[in-house]
Structure formats: C-alpha cells, structure tokens
Design a protein around this motif. Structure first.
Motif, PDB file in Angstrom:
ATOM      1  N   VAL A 175       0.841  -1.209   0.000  1.00 25.54           N
ATOM      2  CA  VAL A 175       0.000   0.000   0.000  1.00 25.54           C
ATOM      3  C   VAL A 175       0.872   1.254   0.000  1.00 25.54           C
ATOM      4  O   VAL A 175       0.574   2.237  -0.679  1.00 25.54           O
ATOM      5  N   ASN A 176       1.970   1.207   0.775  1.00 26.83           N
ATOM      6  CA  ASN A 176       2.871   2.359   0.830  1.00 26.83           C
ATOM      7  C   ASN A 176       3.423   2.686  -0.552  1.00 26.83           C
ATOM      8  O   ASN A 176       3.418   3.847  -0.985  1.00 26.83           O
ATOM      9  N   TYR A 177       3.928   1.677  -1.245  1.00 23.63           N
ATOM     10  CA  TYR A 177       4.540   1.894  -2.553  1.00 23.63           C
ATOM     11  C   TYR A 177       3.513   2.313  -3.597  1.00 23.63           C
ATOM     12  O   TYR A 177       3.814   3.083  -4.511  1.00 23.63           O
ATOM     13  N   GLU A 178       2.291   1.798  -3.482  1.00 25.16           N
ATOM     14  CA  GLU A 178       1.300   2.056  -4.514  1.00 25.16           C
ATOM     15  C   GLU A 178       0.478   3.320  -4.271  1.00 25.16           C
ATOM     16  O   GLU A 178      -0.018   3.930  -5.218  1.00 25.16           O
ATOM     17  N   ARG A 179       0.332   3.732  -2.999  1.00 23.94           N
ATOM     18  CA  ARG A 179      -0.583   4.839  -2.716  1.00 23.94           C
ATOM     19  C   ARG A 179       0.011   5.947  -1.849  1.00 23.94           C
ATOM     20  O   ARG A 179      -0.263   7.120  -2.082  1.00 23.94           O
ATOM     21  N   ARG A 180       0.792   5.577  -0.828  1.00 24.05           N
ATOM     22  CA  ARG A 180       1.178   6.569   0.165  1.00 24.05           C
ATOM     23  C   ARG A 180       2.432   7.348  -0.190  1.00 24.05           C
ATOM     24  O   ARG A 180       2.535   8.539   0.082  1.00 24.05           O
ATOM     25  N   MET A 181       3.415   6.670  -0.764  1.00 26.53           N
ATOM     26  CA  MET A 181       4.689   7.327  -1.049  1.00 26.53           C
ATOM     27  C   MET A 181       4.575   8.248  -2.256  1.00 26.53           C
ATOM     28  O   MET A 181       3.991   7.889  -3.276  1.00 26.53           O
ATOM     29  N   GLY A 182       5.145   9.450  -2.131  1.00 29.27           N
ATOM     30  CA  GLY A 182       5.146  10.382  -3.240  1.00 29.27           C
ATOM     31  C   GLY A 182       6.195  10.027  -4.282  1.00 29.27           C
ATOM     32  O   GLY A 182       7.034   9.145  -4.084  1.00 29.27           O
ATOM     33  N   LYS A 183       6.160  10.753  -5.405  1.00 26.55           N
ATOM     34  CA  LYS A 183       7.082  10.458  -6.504  1.00 26.55           C
ATOM     35  C   LYS A 183       8.537  10.665  -6.092  1.00 26.55           C
ATOM     36  O   LYS A 183       9.421   9.883  -6.472  1.00 26.55           O
ATOM     37  N   ASN A 184       8.809  11.714  -5.317  1.00 30.16           N
ATOM     38  CA  ASN A 184      10.191  11.978  -4.908  1.00 30.16           C
ATOM     39  C   ASN A 184      10.727  10.877  -4.009  1.00 30.16           C
ATOM     40  O   ASN A 184      11.898  10.496  -4.100  1.00 30.16           O
ATOM     41  N   TRP A 185       9.862  10.390  -3.123  1.00 29.11           N
ATOM     42  CA  TRP A 185      10.263   9.298  -2.230  1.00 29.11           C
ATOM     43  C   TRP A 185      10.603   8.057  -3.041  1.00 29.11           C
ATOM     44  O   TRP A 185      11.644   7.421  -2.839  1.00 29.11           O
ATOM     45  N   LEU A 186       9.726   7.710  -3.960  1.00 26.75           N
ATOM     46  CA  LEU A 186       9.956   6.525  -4.788  1.00 26.75           C
ATOM     47  C   LEU A 186      11.200   6.693  -5.661  1.00 26.75           C
ATOM     48  O   LEU A 186      11.945   5.729  -5.886  1.00 26.75           O
ATOM     49  N   LYS A 187      11.427   7.907  -6.137  1.00 30.54           N
ATOM     50  CA  LYS A 187      12.603   8.163  -6.963  1.00 30.54           C
ATOM     51  C   LYS A 187      13.879   7.939  -6.162  1.00 30.54           C
ATOM     52  O   LYS A 187      14.854   7.355  -6.653  1.00 30.54           O
ATOM     53  N   ASP A 188      13.893   8.400  -4.901  1.00 30.93           N
ATOM     54  CA  ASP A 188      15.072   8.198  -4.052  1.00 30.93           C
ATOM     55  C   ASP A 188      15.283   6.728  -3.720  1.00 30.93           C
ATOM     56  O   ASP A 188      16.422   6.263  -3.602  1.00 30.93           O
ATOM     57  N   LEU A 189      14.195   5.975  -3.568  1.00 32.50           N
ATOM     58  CA  LEU A 189      14.312   4.548  -3.249  1.00 32.50           C
ATOM     59  C   LEU A 189      14.771   3.720  -4.446  1.00 32.50           C
ATOM     60  O   LEU A 189      15.306   2.622  -4.270  1.00 32.50           O
ATOM     61  N   ALA A 190      14.571   4.260  -5.650  1.00 28.32           N
ATOM     62  CA  ALA A 190      14.894   3.487  -6.851  1.00 28.32           C
ATOM     63  C   ALA A 190      16.368   3.110  -6.894  1.00 28.32           C
ATOM     64  O   ALA A 190      16.730   2.012  -7.341  1.00 28.32           O
ATOM     65  N   LYS A 191      17.249   4.001  -6.427  1.00 25.04           N
ATOM     66  CA  LYS A 191      18.682   3.695  -6.469  1.00 25.04           C
ATOM     67  C   LYS A 191      19.056   2.591  -5.480  1.00 25.04           C
ATOM     68  O   LYS A 191      20.089   1.938  -5.618  1.00 25.04           O
ATOM     69  N   ILE A 192      18.207   2.375  -4.477  1.00 25.26           N
ATOM     70  CA  ILE A 192      18.433   1.281  -3.517  1.00 25.26           C
ATOM     71  C   ILE A 192      17.849  -0.024  -4.049  1.00 25.26           C
ATOM     72  O   ILE A 192      18.189  -1.114  -3.589  1.00 25.26           O
ATOM     73  N   LYS A 193      16.940   0.105  -5.026  1.00 26.95           N
ATOM     74  CA  LYS A 193      16.274  -1.055  -5.641  1.00 26.95           C
ATOM     75  C   LYS A 193      15.447  -1.842  -4.631  1.00 26.95           C
ATOM     76  O   LYS A 193      15.450  -3.080  -4.627  1.00 26.95           O
ATOM     77  N   THR A 194      14.724  -1.133  -3.785  1.00 24.19           N
ATOM     78  CA  THR A 194      13.835  -1.804  -2.846  1.00 24.19           C
ATOM     79  C   THR A 194      12.429  -1.879  -3.420  1.00 24.19           C
ATOM     80  O   THR A 194      12.031  -1.067  -4.260  1.00 24.19           O
ATOM     81  N   THR A 195      11.681  -2.859  -2.958  1.00 21.80           N
ATOM     82  CA  THR A 195      10.276  -3.008  -3.311  1.00 21.80           C
ATOM     83  C   THR A 195       9.510  -3.338  -2.040  1.00 21.80           C
ATOM     84  O   THR A 195      10.080  -3.362  -0.945  1.00 21.80           O
ATOM     85  N   PHE A 196       8.219  -3.605  -2.191  1.00 22.38           N
ATOM     86  CA  PHE A 196       7.438  -3.962  -1.000  1.00 22.38           C
ATOM     87  C   PHE A 196       7.725  -5.389  -0.538  1.00 22.38           C
ATOM     88  O   PHE A 196       7.302  -5.793   0.545  1.00 22.38           O
ATOM     89  N   VAL A 197       8.434  -6.166  -1.341  1.00 18.92           N
ATOM     90  CA  VAL A 197       8.777  -7.541  -0.966  1.00 18.92           C
ATOM     91  C   VAL A 197       9.978  -7.515  -0.022  1.00 18.92           C
ATOM     92  O   VAL A 197      11.021  -6.931  -0.344  1.00 18.92           O
TER      93      VAL A 197
END
Length: 304
Positions: A175-197
């Motif tokens: 739910v966090n990844y799909e609805r709660r987190m904003g674009k900037n947050w997700l962009k910063d996490l992309a370099k870590i390559k994390t997912t909800f799994v």
C-alpha cells in the motif's frame, strides 16, 4: 410617521465608520505587536519553544506548583529525597591516552564502522544467541532521558512468527509503494532497488524488533519516559556498531503502520510501540549493496 423614520443610508454610513475605526485599531495593534517581537526576539523564541515543545514531556500525572508556601522549590525536595543509597553518585574516570594513540584509536574505530552497510541478502546461517545478548547489552548502555531506558529488544528466531511478520509488513508496504509514497520518495528509493517484498525478514536467521516505551509502570503507577524517541534511536545506533563489530549485518527497517499488528502477534504490552525492525545474520555469498559514497568531513561537520 415620516419624521420618526431613520434613513437606511444613515445606518450604512454609521456602520461603515465603525468598521473603519475597527480596522485602524487592528492595524495599530498588529503593528505594535510585530515591533515588540522584533525588538525582543527572546520572548518570541520562548513562545515558539512553548508551542513547538514535545508536549508529552510536560504531561505529568502528578502536577504541582513550583514553590511551596515557604518559597522552597519542590525540585530541591526531590533532590533531597533521592539522596539514598540507590541514587548515590560514584567516582568516574576513563583512561587518558596520548594524542598519537587517540588518533590511532579514532581512525581504527572509523575504519571499522565505515565497513558497515545495510544488507538485504542473508545466508540463513545460525546466529549465536549469546553473541546477540552481548550486542543488545551494548545497545542498553545508551543514554536515556532521566535514565528511564525506554526500550525493549524482542529477538524473533521462530520461523513461523517471522513469516507472519513478513506478511504483515509486505501487505502494508504494498500500500505504501502504490498509494502513500510520493514520486520523490519513490525516486530516491529506486537507487536502492527496494520493493514492498521483504524476503530478508524470513531469510535472516532472526530479527530484532526494537520497541519504544513512552511510559512504564512501577509498582502499579504510570511513569513517563522522557525523550524516549531520541533515546531509542541512540541505542539502535550503538546496536548497529555492535553487530558490525562481530561480523553480522542488518538493515534498519521502520515498517510503516505495522506496529500494532506485530505487537498483537507477539503478545507485547499495549504501551510498547514498534520503532525498528532489524533482520540480523550473515551476508549471503551473493550479497550486494548499492555503490554509495559517504559525505566527507567538511560536508557533515562545522567547527566554530
């Protein structure tokens, strides 16, 4: 009669005049208040400090006036009451090293902790319980507000419990990844390559759940724990260093909205609030970490 009837226009003029006077007074009042604040910033800071203060610090169930009828501060009485054997102060000292040895020790410690990385890939090899006990004892040396020690470390080895915790975390993280987190947050996490799994919750040999305690009970009486957020965070920092020191890895996870469900699953008291979830173990043979660089001293420190 027409002689006793007031003209509507007259009322409109009176109302307009009254409103104009009101606006002038408000302007003069606000201007005066603004000048007073600028001339006396300390009072403004004090007001902001009062508004922005950590209110729970002052929510004491045993409120008293500052002074008694004789003008004595109650705090003086508290100091006298604590002059007991269990609260006595004792001499304290540390070894004093020569400057060269200090530099060597400081450099050695930095090089040790600089090897610490957040790892999400675990081998599953067993972690000795007595080693974890010593690491958690080290975390328990953390300073805390009024020495309230507002932490509980819950080590979960049981695989079924860890699988249940993983399910709770992944449901919320999705739910966090799909609805709660904003674009900037997700962009910063992309370099870590994390997912909800979160495989590491079940793949690591164990997890340490760190609960913060806003208050505690002593002899059936509720007592606040002061600065519990900062105290618990410092203790986790020490725990990370202790784990790294013995060759174990972890990743600091702060599962959003998962605390109550995990607390109920493990039967923890209601006043405990989940702060951190730390999978602990050895890195897998194929473990990788992001190729990141830490800021140099001039980017994180200012000497004045």
């Amino acid at each position: 009669s027409s002689g006793s009837t007031q003209s509507p226009g007259k009322y409109l003029v009176l109302f307009s005049a009254a409103y104009l006077v009101k606006c002038v007074f408000e302007y003069l009042y606000n201007r005066s208040a603004h000048q007073t604040q600028n001339a006396n910033p300390s009072s403004q800071d004090a007001k902001e400090s009062e508004v922005n203060s950590d209110n729970p610090l002052f929510e004491d169930s045993d409120k008293t006036v500052v002074e008694d009828s004789k003008g004595n501060y109650f705090y003086d009485k508290y100091l006298q009451d604590t002059e007991s054997e269990k609260n006595v102060h004792i001499p304290f000292s540390l070894p004093r090293f020569e400057p060269d040895e200090m530099k060597t020790r400081a450099r050695d410690f930095y090089e040790l902790v600089n090897k610490r990385r957040s790892c999400r890939f675990f081998s599953g090899d067993p972690v000795p319980r007595d080693v974890l006990e010593q690491c958690i004892l080290a975390a328990g040396t953390s300073p805390s507000g009024a020495h309230t020690e507002p932490w509980q470390f819950v080590v979960v080895y049981n695989k079924e419990d860890r699988l249940a915790i993983r399910e709770i975390v992944e449901d919320e993280e999705k739910v966090n990844y799909e609805r709660r987190m904003g674009k900037n947050w997700l962009k910063d996490l992309a370099k870590i390559k994390t997912t909800f799994v979160k495989e590491y919750i079940s793949e690591a040999d164990c997890i340490i759940l760190v609960f913060k305690e806003p208050f505690h009970y002593q002899n059936g009486t509720k007592h606040n724990n002061w600065y519990y957020e900062a105290s618990v965070s410092i203790s986790v920092g020490i725990l990370l260093c202790a784990l790294n020191n013995v060759g174990l890895v972890t990743v600091t996870s702060t599962p959003m909205n998962c605390g109550p469900a995990i607390r109920r699953l493990l039967g923890r008291p209601e006043h405990e609030k989940l702060a951190f979830l730390l999978p602990v173990g050895y890195p897998s043979a194929s473990a990788t970490v992001p190729h990141l660089h830490r800021k140099p001293i001039d980017k994180i420190c200012t000497f004045i």
